[in-house]
Design a protein around this motif. Structure first.
Motif, PDB file in Angstrom:
ATOM      1  N   ALA A  16       0.847  -0.997  -0.040  1.00 46.86           N
ATOM      2  CA  ALA A  16      -0.132   0.163  -0.083  1.00 46.86           C
ATOM      3  C   ALA A  16       0.939   1.170  -0.096  1.00 46.86           C
ATOM      4  CB  ALA A  16      -0.971  -0.217   1.189  1.00 46.86           C
ATOM      5  N   LEU A  17       2.148   1.285   0.722  1.00 44.99           N
ATOM      6  CA  LEU A  17       2.731   2.468   0.854  1.00 44.99           C
ATOM      7  C   LEU A  17       3.569   2.566  -0.507  1.00 44.99           C
ATOM      8  CD1 LEU A  17       4.066   2.383   4.608  1.00 44.99           C
ATOM      9  CD2 LEU A  17       2.429   3.973   3.384  1.00 44.99           C
ATOM     10  N   SER A  18       3.826   1.600  -1.115  1.00 46.55           N
ATOM     11  CA  SER A  18       4.675   1.461  -2.456  1.00 46.55           C
ATOM     12  C   SER A  18       3.767   2.247  -3.338  1.00 46.55           C
ATOM     13  CB  SER A  18       5.041   0.068  -2.731  1.00 46.55           C
ATOM     14  OG  SER A  18       6.003  -0.333  -1.802  1.00 46.55           O
ATOM     15  N   ARG A  19       2.377   1.748  -3.327  1.00 46.12           N
ATOM     16  CA  ARG A  19       1.627   2.276  -4.392  1.00 46.12           C
ATOM     17  C   ARG A  19       1.356   3.962  -4.016  1.00 46.12           C
ATOM     18  NH1 ARG A  19      -1.539  -2.279  -3.308  1.00 46.12           N
ATOM     19  NH2 ARG A  19      -2.756  -1.376  -1.769  1.00 46.12           N
ATOM     20  N   ARG A  20       1.177   4.072  -2.844  1.00 46.51           N
ATOM     21  CA  ARG A  20       1.155   5.572  -2.274  1.00 46.51           C
ATOM     22  C   ARG A  20       2.407   6.596  -2.912  1.00 46.51           C
ATOM     23  NH1 ARG A  20       2.183   8.017   3.741  1.00 46.51           N
ATOM     24  NH2 ARG A  20       2.270  10.210   3.146  1.00 46.51           N
ATOM     25  N   ALA A  21       3.636   5.805  -2.901  1.00 45.85           N
ATOM     26  CA  ALA A  21       4.763   6.743  -3.105  1.00 45.85           C
ATOM     27  C   ALA A  21       4.689   6.865  -4.745  1.00 45.85           C
ATOM     28  CB  ALA A  21       5.892   5.953  -2.663  1.00 45.85           C
ATOM     29  N   GLY A  22       4.300   5.730  -5.241  1.00 50.29           N
ATOM     30  CA  GLY A  22       3.980   5.949  -7.032  1.00 50.29           C
ATOM     31  C   GLY A  22       2.923   6.802  -7.330  1.00 50.29           C
ATOM     32  N   ALA A  23       1.979   7.041  -6.439  1.00 43.51           N
ATOM     33  CA  ALA A  23       0.886   7.828  -6.897  1.00 43.51           C
ATOM     34  C   ALA A  23       1.154   9.321  -6.631  1.00 43.51           C
ATOM     35  CB  ALA A  23      -0.379   7.754  -5.815  1.00 43.51           C
ATOM     36  N   ARG A  24       1.909   9.459  -5.596  1.00 46.84           N
ATOM     37  CA  ARG A  24       2.531  10.975  -5.347  1.00 46.84           C
ATOM     38  C   ARG A  24       3.320  11.450  -6.256  1.00 46.84           C
ATOM     39  NH1 ARG A  24       4.413  11.279   0.966  1.00 46.84           N
ATOM     40  NH2 ARG A  24       2.552  12.293   1.831  1.00 46.84           N
ATOM     41  N   SER A  25       4.299  10.542  -7.105  1.00 48.00           N
ATOM     42  CA  SER A  25       5.258  10.799  -8.058  1.00 48.00           C
ATOM     43  C   SER A  25       4.754  10.820  -9.367  1.00 48.00           C
ATOM     44  CB  SER A  25       6.155  10.040  -8.075  1.00 48.00           C
ATOM     45  OG  SER A  25       6.009   8.566  -8.177  1.00 48.00           O
ATOM     46  N   SER A  26       3.754   9.879  -9.768  1.00 43.59           N
ATOM     47  CA  SER A  26       3.215   9.710 -11.011  1.00 43.59           C
ATOM     48  C   SER A  26       1.684   9.826 -11.667  1.00 43.59           C
ATOM     49  CB  SER A  26       4.033   8.665 -11.789  1.00 43.59           C
ATOM     50  OG  SER A  26       3.679   7.414 -11.085  1.00 43.59           O
ATOM     51  N   GLU A  27       1.147   9.267 -10.684  1.00 41.61           N
ATOM     52  CA  GLU A  27      -0.256   8.983 -10.881  1.00 41.61           C
ATOM     53  C   GLU A  27      -1.252  10.215 -10.861  1.00 41.61           C
ATOM     54  OE1 GLU A  27      -1.735   6.128 -11.824  1.00 41.61           O
ATOM     55  OE2 GLU A  27       0.118   5.234 -12.140  1.00 41.61           O
ATOM     56  N   SER A  28      -1.966  10.602 -11.756  1.00 42.54           N
ATOM     57  CA  SER A  28      -2.946  11.675 -11.665  1.00 42.54           C
ATOM     58  C   SER A  28      -4.412  11.370 -11.488  1.00 42.54           C
ATOM     59  CB  SER A  28      -3.030  12.502 -13.263  1.00 42.54           C
ATOM     60  OG  SER A  28      -3.448  11.484 -14.278  1.00 42.54           O
ATOM     61  N   SER A  29      -4.636   9.976 -11.343  1.00 41.54           N
ATOM     62  CA  SER A  29      -5.975   9.637 -10.834  1.00 41.54           C
ATOM     63  C   SER A  29      -6.121   8.315 -10.045  1.00 41.54           C
ATOM     64  CB  SER A  29      -6.784   9.350 -12.093  1.00 41.54           C
ATOM     65  OG  SER A  29      -6.439   8.450 -12.730  1.00 41.54           O
ATOM     66  N   VAL A  30      -6.939   8.267  -9.332  1.00 40.09           N
ATOM     67  CA  VAL A  30      -7.047   7.033  -8.209  1.00 40.09           C
ATOM     68  C   VAL A  30      -8.400   6.530  -8.507  1.00 40.09           C
ATOM     69  CG1 VAL A  30      -7.186   6.293  -5.949  1.00 40.09           C
ATOM     70  CG2 VAL A  30      -5.710   8.466  -6.465  1.00 40.09           C
ATOM     71  N   HIS A  31      -8.231   5.117  -8.397  1.00 35.70           N
ATOM     72  CA  HIS A  31      -9.566   4.166  -8.813  1.00 35.70           C
ATOM     73  C   HIS A  31      -9.945   3.519  -7.513  1.00 35.70           C
ATOM     74  CE1 HIS A  31      -9.241   4.867 -13.364  1.00 35.70           C
ATOM     75  NE2 HIS A  31      -8.209   5.347 -12.704  1.00 35.70           N
ATOM     76  N   PHE A  32     -11.228   3.410  -7.278  1.00 33.47           N
ATOM     77  CA  PHE A  32     -11.607   2.573  -5.864  1.00 33.47           C
ATOM     78  C   PHE A  32     -13.122   2.171  -6.187  1.00 33.47           C
ATOM     79  CE2 PHE A  32     -11.884   6.742  -4.154  1.00 33.47           C
ATOM     80  CZ  PHE A  32     -13.236   6.820  -3.659  1.00 33.47           C
ATOM     81  N   GLY A  33     -13.409   0.773  -6.268  1.00 40.01           N
ATOM     82  CA  GLY A  33     -14.746   0.536  -6.807  1.00 40.01           C
ATOM     83  C   GLY A  33     -15.030   1.116  -8.043  1.00 40.01           C
ATOM     84  N   ASP A  34     -16.104   1.671  -8.141  1.00 38.15           N
ATOM     85  CA  ASP A  34     -16.821   2.273  -9.501  1.00 38.15           C
ATOM     86  C   ASP A  34     -16.503   3.763  -9.538  1.00 38.15           C
ATOM     87  OD1 ASP A  34     -18.399   2.919  -7.786  1.00 38.15           O
ATOM     88  OD2 ASP A  34     -20.369   2.522  -9.294  1.00 38.15           O
ATOM     89  N   VAL A  35     -15.495   4.362  -8.690  1.00 36.41           N
ATOM     90  CA  VAL A  35     -15.086   5.566  -8.474  1.00 36.41           C
ATOM     91  C   VAL A  35     -13.853   5.904  -9.051  1.00 36.41           C
ATOM     92  CG1 VAL A  35     -14.696   7.519  -6.897  1.00 36.41           C
ATOM     93  CG2 VAL A  35     -16.581   5.843  -6.417  1.00 36.41           C
ATOM     94  N   VAL A  36     -13.856   7.118  -9.818  1.00 36.09           N
ATOM     95  CA  VAL A  36     -12.398   7.507 -10.330  1.00 36.09           C
ATOM     96  C   VAL A  36     -12.300   9.052  -9.834  1.00 36.09           C
ATOM     97  CG1 VAL A  36     -11.079   8.135 -12.292  1.00 36.09           C
ATOM     98  CG2 VAL A  36     -12.491   6.190 -12.389  1.00 36.09           C
ATOM     99  N   VAL A  37     -11.260   9.229  -8.943  1.00 37.17           N
ATOM    100  CA  VAL A  37     -10.818  10.627  -8.508  1.00 37.17           C
ATOM    101  C   VAL A  37      -9.644  11.020  -9.567  1.00 37.17           C
ATOM    102  CG1 VAL A  37     -10.149  11.864  -6.670  1.00 37.17           C
ATOM    103  CG2 VAL A  37     -11.383   9.717  -6.411  1.00 37.17           C
ATOM    104  N   ASP A  38     -10.181  12.180 -10.680  1.00 36.26           N
ATOM    105  CA  ASP A  38      -9.188  12.748 -11.242  1.00 36.26           C
ATOM    106  C   ASP A  38      -8.511  13.869 -10.490  1.00 36.26           C
ATOM    107  OD1 ASP A  38      -7.950  14.131 -13.068  1.00 36.26           O
ATOM    108  OD2 ASP A  38      -9.231  13.515 -14.693  1.00 36.26           O
ATOM    109  N   LEU A  39      -7.218  13.785 -10.109  1.00 38.58           N
ATOM    110  CA  LEU A  39      -6.645  14.798  -9.226  1.00 38.58           C
ATOM    111  C   LEU A  39      -6.316  15.939 -10.184  1.00 38.58           C
ATOM    112  CD1 LEU A  39      -4.384  12.292  -7.082  1.00 38.58           C
ATOM    113  CD2 LEU A  39      -6.243  13.504  -6.274  1.00 38.58           C
ATOM    114  N   ALA A  40      -5.852  15.816 -11.330  1.00 35.18           N
ATOM    115  CA  ALA A  40      -5.532  16.917 -12.108  1.00 35.18           C
ATOM    116  C   ALA A  40      -6.722  17.626 -12.586  1.00 35.18           C
ATOM    117  CB  ALA A  40      -4.668  16.336 -13.481  1.00 35.18           C
ATOM    118  N   ALA A  41      -7.709  16.831 -12.960  1.00 35.28           N
ATOM    119  CA  ALA A  41      -8.814  17.830 -13.293  1.00 35.28           C
ATOM    120  C   ALA A  41      -9.864  18.165 -12.233  1.00 35.28           C
ATOM    121  CB  ALA A  41      -9.802  17.221 -14.344  1.00 35.28           C
ATOM    122  N   LYS A  42      -9.301  17.671 -10.871  1.00 33.06           N
ATOM    123  CA  LYS A  42     -10.422  17.914  -9.811  1.00 33.06           C
ATOM    124  C   LYS A  42     -11.673  17.512 -10.044  1.00 33.06           C
ATOM    125  CE  LYS A  42      -7.533  21.624  -7.893  1.00 33.06           C
ATOM    126  NZ  LYS A  42      -6.782  20.792  -6.793  1.00 33.06           N
TER     127      LYS A  42
END
Length: 223
Positions: free
Chosen positions: A113-139
């Motif tokens: 989980a912490l490895s995914r977190r570190a990757g999300a901080r550096s490169s990911e612009s969106s997060v998916h859980f269930g049928d939800v998509v959180v687009d961090l770039a587009a807010k």
């Protein structure tokens, strides 16, 4: 991935070294707090596993020292079960807390989980859980393809959790992130906003599986 294990129990360190190396981790070990700080500075680990009750410098002092120059995730592994010790470690800058004795599978899950977190901080612009998509770039947030309206405060709370997927986010961190001061009194506001987020984003708000409460400490987004 390089792990620093800082613990004065040689048997535990030996067992963790064998187990985690078998899962592909490169291990660096330290037997006391001062050695942990030196090892962290020299080896630049990706994740730090840290006991609180070490000689020379305790775990809280180590966390405070290394947080001055690294954002590497820190998992506290301790036999102390009191919530005060957990809160103190998290407030000092730790990312998660595992109580001894623990299951290796649980520790491995926390590491992933912490490895995914570190990757999300550096490169990911969106997060998916269930049928939800959180687009961090587009807010923006969608659920099942449909846009979900969030209030500004709900968005800030979800955004902070989404930028730290899998990790425990303390109430103090959220209060500081949302209202700009960790001195703000909770007075139920965080619980209210979390309840609203669950109604909008969880399939069963009364039995959430993604937006979880860690009693007495904070919240965790499970992706």
């Amino acid at each position: 991935m390089k792990l620093l294990i800082a613990d004065d129990d040689p048997q535990l360190v030996r067992a963790l070294r064998i187990t985690l190396a078998a899962h592909g981790y490169e291990i660096v070990a330290a037997a006391d707090g001062a050695a942990a700080i030196t090892a962290a500075a020299q080896s630049r680990p990706d994740i730090i596993l840290l006991d609180l009750g070490m000689p020379r410098l305790d775990g809280i002092q180590v966390i405070q020292a290394v947080r001055g120059w690294t954002n590497a995730p820190i998992i506290v592994i301790s036999g102390r079960t009191g919530s005060a010790d957990k809160v103190a470690a998290l407030d000092a800058g730790a990312d998660d807390f595992v109580t001894k004795p623990f299951q290796v599978d649980e520790l491995l899950a926390r590491l992933r989980a912490l490895s995914r977190r570190a990757g999300a901080r550096s490169s990911e612009s969106s997060v998916h859980f269930g049928d939800v998509v959180v687009d961090l770039a587009a807010k923006a947030v969608t659920r099942g393809g449909s846009r979900v309206h969030l209030t500004p405060t709900e968005w800030r709370m979800l955004e902070h959790l989404s930028r730290n997927p899998g990790a425990l986010v303390t109430r103090q961190d959220l209060l500081k992130e949302i209202w700009g001061s960790e001195q703000v009194s909770d007075s139920g506001y965080l619980r209210l906003y979390m309840s609203q987020l669950r109604k909008k984003l969880e399939a069963h708000p009364s039995a959430p599986v993604h937006l979880l409460t860690e009693s007495g400490m904070g919240y965790r987004l499970v992706v």
